[in-house]
Write a protein that holds these residues in place. Sequence first.
Motif, PDB file in Angstrom:
ATOM      1  N   GLN A 138      38.948  28.370  42.578  1.00 21.22           N
ATOM      2  CA  GLN A 138      39.429  27.212  41.533  1.00 21.22           C
ATOM      3  C   GLN A 138      38.802  28.044  40.204  1.00 21.22           C
ATOM      4  OE1 GLN A 138      37.863  23.511  42.972  1.00 21.22           O
ATOM      5  NE2 GLN A 138      39.689  23.490  44.214  1.00 21.22           N
ATOM      6  N   ILE A 139      37.599  28.559  40.456  1.00 28.20           N
ATOM      7  CA  ILE A 139      36.572  28.898  39.281  1.00 28.20           C
ATOM      8  C   ILE A 139      37.603  30.224  38.705  1.00 28.20           C
ATOM      9  CG2 ILE A 139      34.639  30.285  38.307  1.00 28.20           C
ATOM     10  CD1 ILE A 139      33.059  28.095  40.246  1.00 28.20           C
ATOM     11  N   ILE A 140      37.921  31.295  39.651  1.00 26.14           N
ATOM     12  CA  ILE A 140      38.766  32.463  39.363  1.00 26.14           C
ATOM     13  C   ILE A 140      39.896  32.092  38.581  1.00 26.14           C
ATOM     14  CG2 ILE A 140      40.012  34.232  40.086  1.00 26.14           C
ATOM     15  CD1 ILE A 140      37.502  34.622  42.495  1.00 26.14           C
ATOM     16  N   ASP A 141      40.768  30.983  39.135  1.00 26.62           N
ATOM     17  CA  ASP A 141      41.892  30.700  38.475  1.00 26.62           C
ATOM     18  C   ASP A 141      41.673  29.911  37.106  1.00 26.62           C
ATOM     19  OD1 ASP A 141      43.137  31.735  40.795  1.00 26.62           O
ATOM     20  OD2 ASP A 141      43.452  29.930  41.607  1.00 26.62           O
ATOM     21  N   LEU A 142      40.724  29.311  36.854  1.00 30.26           N
ATOM     22  CA  LEU A 142      40.581  28.630  35.872  1.00 30.26           C
ATOM     23  C   LEU A 142      39.711  29.014  34.537  1.00 30.26           C
ATOM     24  CD1 LEU A 142      39.922  25.062  37.346  1.00 30.26           C
ATOM     25  CD2 LEU A 142      42.127  25.645  36.143  1.00 30.26           C
ATOM     26  N   SER A 143      39.069  30.332  34.893  1.00 32.72           N
ATOM     27  CA  SER A 143      38.353  30.922  33.972  1.00 32.72           C
ATOM     28  C   SER A 143      39.029  31.346  33.032  1.00 32.72           C
ATOM     29  CB  SER A 143      37.400  31.876  34.438  1.00 32.72           C
ATOM     30  OG  SER A 143      36.437  31.137  35.540  1.00 32.72           O
ATOM     31  N   GLU A 144      38.688  31.101  31.776  1.00 29.49           N
ATOM     32  CA  GLU A 144      39.365  31.716  30.537  1.00 29.49           C
ATOM     33  C   GLU A 144      38.633  33.004  30.084  1.00 29.49           C
ATOM     34  OE1 GLU A 144      40.220  29.051  27.750  1.00 29.49           O
ATOM     35  OE2 GLU A 144      41.267  27.602  29.340  1.00 29.49           O
ATOM     36  N   LYS A 145      37.195  33.417  30.545  1.00 25.01           N
ATOM     37  CA  LYS A 145      36.818  34.326  30.220  1.00 25.01           C
ATOM     38  C   LYS A 145      36.180  35.031  31.498  1.00 25.01           C
ATOM     39  CE  LYS A 145      31.998  32.904  29.060  1.00 25.01           C
ATOM     40  NZ  LYS A 145      30.829  32.827  28.095  1.00 25.01           N
ATOM     41  N   PRO A 146      35.565  36.311  31.251  1.00 22.56           N
ATOM     42  CA  PRO A 146      35.102  36.981  32.719  1.00 22.56           C
ATOM     43  C   PRO A 146      33.893  36.136  33.051  1.00 22.56           C
ATOM     44  CG  PRO A 146      35.448  38.520  30.657  1.00 22.56           C
ATOM     45  CD  PRO A 146      35.899  37.076  30.264  1.00 22.56           C
ATOM     46  N   LEU A 155      25.596  38.419  46.745  1.00 15.62           N
ATOM     47  CA  LEU A 155      26.292  39.528  46.149  1.00 15.62           C
ATOM     48  C   LEU A 155      27.094  38.745  44.701  1.00 15.62           C
ATOM     49  CD1 LEU A 155      26.802  42.421  45.581  1.00 15.62           C
ATOM     50  CD2 LEU A 155      29.135  42.024  46.931  1.00 15.62           C
ATOM     51  N   GLY A 156      26.737  39.429  43.573  1.00 18.58           N
ATOM     52  CA  GLY A 156      27.534  38.932  42.485  1.00 18.58           C
ATOM     53  C   GLY A 156      28.783  39.645  42.385  1.00 18.58           C
ATOM     54  N   ILE A 157      29.785  39.205  42.041  1.00 15.41           N
ATOM     55  CA  ILE A 157      31.247  39.900  42.099  1.00 15.41           C
ATOM     56  C   ILE A 157      32.142  39.185  40.928  1.00 15.41           C
ATOM     57  CG2 ILE A 157      31.526  40.007  44.498  1.00 15.41           C
ATOM     58  CD1 ILE A 157      33.915  37.696  43.172  1.00 15.41           C
ATOM     59  N   ARG A 158      32.871  40.093  40.317  1.00 19.68           N
ATOM     60  CA  ARG A 158      33.715  39.593  39.239  1.00 19.68           C
ATOM     61  C   ARG A 158      35.284  40.027  39.542  1.00 19.68           C
ATOM     62  NH1 ARG A 158      31.280  41.529  34.736  1.00 19.68           N
ATOM     63  NH2 ARG A 158      32.964  42.859  33.915  1.00 19.68           N
ATOM     64  N   MET A 159      36.186  39.293  39.457  1.00 16.70           N
ATOM     65  CA  MET A 159      37.490  39.549  39.554  1.00 16.70           C
ATOM     66  C   MET A 159      37.879  40.264  38.197  1.00 16.70           C
ATOM     67  SD  MET A 159      39.470  39.167  42.358  1.00 16.70           S
ATOM     68  CE  MET A 159      39.672  38.128  43.722  1.00 16.70           C
ATOM     69  N   VAL A 160      38.662  41.448  38.280  1.00 20.15           N
ATOM     70  CA  VAL A 160      38.894  41.946  36.843  1.00 20.15           C
ATOM     71  C   VAL A 160      40.327  42.042  36.492  1.00 20.15           C
ATOM     72  CG1 VAL A 160      36.984  43.474  36.431  1.00 20.15           C
ATOM     73  CG2 VAL A 160      38.849  44.425  37.738  1.00 20.15           C
ATOM     74  N   LYS A 161      40.675  42.102  35.437  1.00 24.02           N
ATOM     75  CA  LYS A 161      42.500  42.156  34.805  1.00 24.02           C
ATOM     76  C   LYS A 161      42.467  43.275  34.113  1.00 24.02           C
ATOM     77  CE  LYS A 161      42.881  37.158  34.805  1.00 24.02           C
ATOM     78  NZ  LYS A 161      41.871  36.640  35.100  1.00 24.02           N
ATOM     79  N   ASP A 162      41.339  44.120  33.641  1.00 22.32           N
ATOM     80  CA  ASP A 162      41.265  45.189  32.748  1.00 22.32           C
ATOM     81  C   ASP A 162      42.065  46.102  33.523  1.00 22.32           C
ATOM     82  OD1 ASP A 162      39.917  46.977  30.634  1.00 22.32           O
ATOM     83  OD2 ASP A 162      39.446  47.982  32.565  1.00 22.32           O
ATOM     84  N   PRO A 163      42.788  46.839  32.998  1.00 25.08           N
ATOM     85  CA  PRO A 163      43.802  47.835  33.600  1.00 25.08           C
ATOM     86  C   PRO A 163      43.335  49.065  34.448  1.00 25.08           C
ATOM     87  CG  PRO A 163      45.082  47.090  31.462  1.00 25.08           C
ATOM     88  CD  PRO A 163      43.699  46.552  31.536  1.00 25.08           C
ATOM     89  N   PHE A 164      42.273  49.541  33.473  1.00 22.35           N
ATOM     90  CA  PHE A 164      41.403  50.887  34.145  1.00 22.35           C
ATOM     91  C   PHE A 164      40.849  50.466  35.492  1.00 22.35           C
ATOM     92  CE2 PHE A 164      37.658  53.259  34.691  1.00 22.35           C
ATOM     93  CZ  PHE A 164      38.026  54.308  34.838  1.00 22.35           C
ATOM     94  N   CYS A 165      39.912  49.271  35.220  1.00 16.34           N
ATOM     95  CA  CYS A 165      39.228  49.025  36.219  1.00 16.34           C
ATOM     96  C   CYS A 165      40.161  48.457  37.679  1.00 16.34           C
ATOM     97  CB  CYS A 165      38.382  47.931  36.234  1.00 16.34           C
ATOM     98  SG  CYS A 165      36.940  48.031  34.941  1.00 16.34           S
ATOM     99  N   PHE A 166      41.232  47.726  37.345  1.00 18.84           N
ATOM    100  CA  PHE A 166      41.980  47.258  38.345  1.00 18.84           C
ATOM    101  C   PHE A 166      42.553  48.417  38.978  1.00 18.84           C
ATOM    102  CE2 PHE A 166      45.895  45.673  40.309  1.00 18.84           C
ATOM    103  CZ  PHE A 166      45.474  44.375  40.668  1.00 18.84           C
ATOM    104  N   GLU A 220      33.501  34.185  54.497  1.00 16.48           N
ATOM    105  CA  GLU A 220      33.648  32.956  53.872  1.00 16.48           C
ATOM    106  C   GLU A 220      33.416  32.895  52.477  1.00 16.48           C
ATOM    107  OE1 GLU A 220      31.081  29.613  55.727  1.00 16.48           O
ATOM    108  OE2 GLU A 220      30.750  31.168  57.091  1.00 16.48           O
ATOM    109  N   ILE A 221      34.633  32.304  51.846  1.00 13.90           N
ATOM    110  CA  ILE A 221      34.461  32.127  50.338  1.00 13.90           C
ATOM    111  C   ILE A 221      34.577  30.815  50.129  1.00 13.90           C
ATOM    112  CG2 ILE A 221      35.701  32.596  48.104  1.00 13.90           C
ATOM    113  CD1 ILE A 221      36.360  35.540  49.442  1.00 13.90           C
ATOM    114  N   PRO A 222      33.767  29.937  49.469  1.00 11.77           N
ATOM    115  CA  PRO A 222      34.357  28.591  49.221  1.00 11.77           C
ATOM    116  C   PRO A 222      35.240  28.415  48.214  1.00 11.77           C
ATOM    117  CG  PRO A 222      31.989  29.358  48.549  1.00 11.77           C
ATOM    118  CD  PRO A 222      32.751  30.544  48.925  1.00 11.77           C
TER     119      PRO A 222
END
Length: 188
Positions: free
Chosen positions: A78-86, A108-119, A71-73
């Motif tokens: 919305q936060i992932i889409d709207l966040s301008e910073k990590p 669990l803490g998670i962060r979506m990344v855009k960084d090319p290496f991590c991605f 389950e993901i609220p």
Amino acid sequence: MDLNSEVHNAFEVIKNGGIILYPTDTVWGIGCDATNLEAVAKIFALKQRAGTQSMICLMNGEKMMYNVFKEIPEVAWQIIDLSEKPTTLILDKPRNIAANLIAPDQTLGIRMVKDPFCFKLMERMKKPLVSTSANISGQPTPQSFKEISPEIVNGVDYVVNLHREKIGGKPSTIIKLTNDSQVKVIRR
């Protein structure tokens, strides 16, 4: 070194249970396969960190998120889409992840990344990547590669050879979201 060979080198170390030192979209991080209990334990030992202090996982997309959280609220997307910073989100009831990454309150803490290496690395791994700041617990977070202590650099199995001159940004914003729709900002 080029991006693809660094992704390859890091992947080889990680798939064999190793830990890496790598640049993220915020600060340099120590990481491993988030499903490997022993590798996660190596990071806790290197950082001299209490097992009760959880570390976050980086993810590279919706499929990976749903593999870890049933389950993901809606507000999380919305936060992932709207966040301008990590932005790190703390979510309830993770699964398919090393037990020693899950906080005592089953989050669990998670962060979506855009960084090319991590991605690209996670594309190869097909698993989330542990990320924790490259310092001994309680020490200041290094803002650049040259600020990382020799103890950390020598304690990992591989140091990624990218962005060593880059000065890191700030650590991510942290927001805790519960499945019953409570939202709490932990770090701006």
